[in-house]
Design an enzyme around this catalytic site. Sequence first.
Site, PDB file in Angstrom:
ATOM      1  CE  LYS A 278      -3.685   2.412   2.307  1.00  0.00           C
ATOM      2  NZ  LYS A 278      -4.665   2.518   3.372  1.00  0.00           N
TER       3      LYS A 278
ATOM      4  CD  GLU B 278       9.229  -6.209   6.932  1.00  0.00           C
ATOM      5  OE1 GLU B 278       9.065  -5.085   6.422  1.00  0.00           O
ATOM      6  OE2 GLU B 278       8.898  -6.480   8.098  1.00  0.00           O
TER       7      GLU B 278
ATOM      8  N   GLY C 191      -4.910  -1.760   4.670  1.00  0.00           N
ATOM      9  CA  GLY C 191      -4.073  -2.894   4.255  1.00  0.00           C
ATOM     10  C   GLY C 191      -4.726  -4.241   4.524  1.00  0.00           C
ATOM     11  NE  ARG C 192      -6.592  -3.854  10.651  1.00  0.00           N
ATOM     12  CZ  ARG C 192      -5.922  -2.705  10.782  1.00  0.00           C
ATOM     13  NH1 ARG C 192      -4.763  -2.541  10.184  1.00  0.00           N
ATOM     14  NH2 ARG C 192      -6.401  -1.725  11.512  1.00  0.00           N
TER      15      ARG C 192
ATOM     16  CD  GLU D 210      -2.017  -4.489  11.260  1.00  0.00           C
ATOM     17  OE1 GLU D 210      -0.862  -4.934  11.397  1.00  0.00           O
ATOM     18  OE2 GLU D 210      -2.492  -4.206  10.142  1.00  0.00           O
TER      19      GLU D 210
ATOM     20  CG  HIS E 120      -4.535 -35.987  16.998  1.00  0.00           C
ATOM     21  ND1 HIS E 120      -4.835 -37.218  17.545  1.00  0.00           N
ATOM     22  CD2 HIS E 120      -5.440 -35.789  16.012  1.00  0.00           C
ATOM     23  CE1 HIS E 120      -5.871 -37.740  16.901  1.00  0.00           C
ATOM     24  NE2 HIS E 120      -6.254 -36.891  15.964  1.00  0.00           N
TER      25      HIS E 120
ATOM     26  CE  LYS F 251       5.655  -1.392  10.162  1.00  0.00           C
ATOM     27  NZ  LYS F 251       4.704  -0.786   9.229  1.00  0.00           N
TER      28      LYS F 251
HETATM   29  O1  F6P Z   1       3.165  -3.152   9.771  1.00  0.00           O
HETATM   30  C1  F6P Z   1       1.803  -3.356   9.595  1.00  0.00           C
HETATM   31  C2  F6P Z   1       1.351  -2.963   8.224  1.00  0.00           C
HETATM   32  O2  F6P Z   1       1.298  -1.586   8.100  1.00  0.00           O
HETATM   33  C3  F6P Z   1      -0.003  -3.596   7.926  1.00  0.00           C
HETATM   34  O3  F6P Z   1      -1.062  -2.869   8.400  1.00  0.00           O
HETATM   35  C4  F6P Z   1       0.051  -3.713   6.454  1.00  0.00           C
HETATM   36  O4  F6P Z   1      -0.892  -4.623   5.966  1.00  0.00           O
HETATM   37  C5  F6P Z   1       1.482  -4.168   6.255  1.00  0.00           C
HETATM   38  O5  F6P Z   1       2.214  -3.458   7.221  1.00  0.00           O
HETATM   39  C6  F6P Z   1       2.062  -3.954   4.898  1.00  0.00           C
HETATM   40  O6  F6P Z   1       2.060  -2.608   4.535  1.00  0.00           O
HETATM   41  P1  F6P Z   1       2.235  -2.180   3.035  1.00  0.00           P
HETATM   42  O7  F6P Z   1       1.096  -2.764   2.251  1.00  0.00           O
HETATM   43  O8  F6P Z   1       2.212  -0.686   3.028  1.00  0.00           O
HETATM   44  O9  F6P Z   1       3.544  -2.724   2.555  1.00  0.00           O
END
Ligand code: F6P
Length: 500
Positions: A186, A192, A245-246, A331, A362, A473
């Site tokens: 987003k 990452e 995002g979620r 979240e 199990h 972060k």
């Molecule tokens: O660190 C949490 C977050 O901001 C989530 O809310 C989001 O889905 C994820 O990181 C990834 O963010 P982006 O889509 O901006 O890479």
Amino acid sequence: MDRKAAWDAINKEPVPELKSIFANNPDRLSAFTLAKGGIRFDWSKTHLTPALMDRFVDLADATGLVKAREALFQGEAVNVSEGRAAEHMAERGEGNPESVSRAKTLHNRMRALIDAVEGEAFGSVRHILHVGIGGSALGPNLIVDALGRHSGRYDVAIVSNVDGAALEEAMARFDPSATLLVVASKTFTTTETMLNAQSVITWMIEDGVDDPYGRVIALTASPEKAMEWGVDETRVLPFGESVGGRYSLWSSIGFPAAMALGWDAFESLLEGAAAMDRHFRLADFHKNAPVIAAFVDQYYARVMQCQTRAVFAYDERLRLLPSYLQQLEMESNGKSVTKDGKPVDGPTAPITWGGVGTDAQHAVFQLLHQGSHIVPVEFIAAIEPGHSLDPAHHDTLLVNCFAQGAALMQGRENADDPARAYPGNRPSTTLLLDDVTPEILGALIAFYEHRTFANAVLMDINPFDQFGVELGKEIARSIEKDGPKGFDPSTMALIELALG
Ligand code: F6P
């Protein structure tokens, strides 16, 4: 009635014995089951009673759930801390007409790009390597895993972790010249994702792929950042800032799902979700699946003080659902302040955990049956199997699922040997799906989204921000930039030992 009075009334209601809850209530099953969108919701094995339901409806009225729900659908700035709307419903055609029309235009663009890939505009693409994390990975991963594993269309890998081992595994399976790199973020700044994307480009270059950036598709709400990074505008699929995002799998973030399933199936997913949107928006609270589920959640979190809730998918196709729900629920509602910044007056989101049945039986079910915690359990199963093997497999799976719910509720006494006694009285909800189809999965996920929202309104919190993820972060970035400075001895020693 105000919120406090509504809670006082809920707390005064007698706590029923689950073991005997059906005995004096011949109508209980029909009163606490509801069928919607190919899903049968069964709350009859919870502590919910008709009187409690009325008290919770009073709570919903006291907290302004009708108004809040309408504000959500109208596209008002319900995400108060960030001054934004939350318009994931517009992606499936519901809500504010202007937002719906904007989303439609962006979907058309996405579809055209998918047609181009299918029409070999990118050469022969066999592999889709999607990099993204959190909401930019969990939703698409759930859909692709549930519905696209055997579609025979594209081989899709969704890589989220910055641990190079995750990416290396996907690269080992894929041919760089037949791979399309999909960068989903987003913000288009997430460490990452950007590092993973860069490593895929390097992998392509090292394999002699001409113009690797020409094989990149960006899914983002920050198109200018994607272009700065090197993606041509024609291959940027934007989505609106007001899609969290979620909550974003319905937008261009669903690209790998649409590639794996085909466009018609992706549309069915949206339609299933839209039907659940309409149900949530229009149904009376007494017959409203997300709202009733939120009442049950509130009861266990605040009256019974349960700190966790467990979700078990008795269907391999839904094995990623618990981890998807962890982000959606924790979240969104793992907060300690109200919308106005005041301390909340009780526990907020419980810890969502779970797994797959029958495996979990199990492993962790010992605690559910005899442990000292009461954990409300949610079972999810489908009438139709996801395979063509001997029907004995599916019969055994379902029998086990239903047996667990019955065992948790009824328990078994053993006066001679307490270690072999089962206290019972333990609540569970069952969601029985007709099948795992795009439409039903869409409805299921939208049900969870609205349930999360209804919970947030009942607790007076904002489910659409996530400031809690920022501090860690920020500290990581400062260490990377300036080295470790001023930390406690433990952190300094760890950095020194592992990073030198
Ligand atoms: O660190 C949490 C977050 O901001 C989530 O809310 C989001 O889905 C994820 O990181 C990834 O963010 P982006 O889509 O901006 O890479």
